[in-house]
Write an enzyme that holds these catalytic residues in place. Structure first.
Site, PDB file in Angstrom:
ATOM      1  N   GLU A 115       0.816  -1.211   0.000  1.00 51.16           N
ATOM      2  CA  GLU A 115       0.000   0.000   0.000  1.00 51.16           C
ATOM      3  C   GLU A 115       0.854   1.267   0.000  1.00 51.16           C
ATOM      4  O   GLU A 115       0.501   2.249  -0.644  1.00 51.16           O
ATOM      5  CB  GLU A 115      -0.885  -0.020   1.256  1.00 51.16           C
ATOM      6  CG  GLU A 115      -2.307   0.396   0.984  1.00 51.16           C
ATOM      7  CD  GLU A 115      -3.142   0.262   2.243  1.00 51.16           C
ATOM      8  OE1 GLU A 115      -3.758  -0.793   2.404  1.00 51.16           O
ATOM      9  OE2 GLU A 115      -3.159   1.203   3.055  1.00 51.16           O
ATOM     10  N   ASP A 116       1.950   1.249   0.715  1.00 53.52           N
ATOM     11  CA  ASP A 116       2.669   2.506   0.992  1.00 53.52           C
ATOM     12  C   ASP A 116       4.084   2.606   0.435  1.00 53.52           C
ATOM     13  O   ASP A 116       4.778   3.601   0.705  1.00 53.52           O
ATOM     14  CB  ASP A 116       2.730   2.741   2.516  1.00 53.52           C
ATOM     15  CG  ASP A 116       1.350   3.026   3.088  1.00 53.52           C
ATOM     16  OD1 ASP A 116       0.476   3.467   2.331  1.00 53.52           O
ATOM     17  OD2 ASP A 116       1.148   2.793   4.294  1.00 53.52           O
TER      18      ASP A 116
END
Ligand code: ZN
Length: 197
Positions: free
Chosen positions: A76-77
Site C-alpha cells: 500500500e505505501d
C-alpha cells in the site's frame, strides 16, 4: 527449491530467517517515511508494533502471520508489488499481504467502505493482523495523531475502525478486548482535548 517449498519449510515455528529478511526488506522499503504524527516516528515502528502485539498479546506463534505483519503496509505505501513479495517470500505471504492492502486506484471513501464490507470475509490470519493494525492506529489517533487531522476527523476514524473491527470479531479475544479498551481510552483523550479547546 521452488517458492512454494521455501514457503512451507521456512515458515515453520523454528525458522526465523524469513522474518529477519522481511524486517530488513520492510525497513529498506519504508526508509525515509515517518508516521504522520508530530513525533515523526520512523514508519517501520508501526509494522513492528503490530507484529509485537500479535506475538505478545495475542500469543501468535505462526511466523507467516508475524512476517506478514512486518510487511503488511509495503504494497500500500511503498513501491513494492505483490509480485515482489511473492518472489521473495512465496505466494502464501503475498496472498496474505494482498488481503491487507487497499486498492489504491479507488477513492479513499470507497476504500474505507470496502474495508468494512470485506472484513468478515478475510482469512483468519488476515483478521488477526487487521485487528492488531487497528489497535495500533486507534491508539496513535489518541497519542500521536496525524498533524493535519481535526478532532472530528480523528473521531470519525474511531467510528470507522469500530465498524471494521465489528466484522473481525470472534478471531482473538485478547486483541478484541484490547481494541475495546484502546477505543474507550482514545475517545476519552479526544473528549478532554475538545473540552480544553
Ligand atoms: Zn498498518
Amino acid at each position: 527449491m521452488s517458492a512454494v517449498d521455501a514457503d512451507r519449510s521456512e515458515f515453520g515455528t523454528g525458522g526465523l530467517s524469513v522474518l529477519f529478511r522481511a524486517m530488513a526488506y520492510a525497513t529498506e522499503l519504508h526508509r525515509g517515511q515517518t508516521r504522520k504524527g508530530p513525533r515523526k516516528r520512523p514508519y517501520i515502528e508501526h509494522p513492528v508494533e503490530v507484529a509485537e502485539m500479535l506475538w505478545e498479546l495475542a500469543g501468535v506463534r505462526d511466523l507467516l502471520v508475524i512476517t506478514a505483519a512486518i510487511l503488511h503496509d509495503t504494497v500500500e505505501d511503498t513501491h513494492a508489488s505483490l509480485a515482489d513479495l511473492g518472489t521473495r517470500f512465496g505466494p502464501e505471504l503475498s496472498n496474505l499481504v494482498a488481503e491487507l492492502s487497499d486498492d489504491k486506484r479507488l477513492e479513499r471513501a470507497e476504500r474505507k467502505r470496502l474495508q468494512i464490507e470485506t472484513a468478515p470475509h478475510k482469512s483468519p490470519r488476515a483478521r488477526l493482523i487487521k485487528l492488531a493494525d487497528k489497535i495500533v492506529n486507534v491508539r496513535d489517533v489518541g497519542l500521536d495523531p496525524p498533524q493535519s487531522w481535526s478532532l472530528s476527523r480523528r473521531s470519525e476514524y474511531l467510528s470507522w475502525s469500530e465498524r471494521v473491527v465489528a466484522g473481525l470479531r470472534g478471531t482473538n479475544r485478547a486483541l478484541e478486548e484490547r481494541f475495546d479498551a484502546v477505543l474507550v481510552e482514545t475517545r476519552g483523550i479526544l473528549e478532554r482535548e475538545e473540552e480544553s479547546g
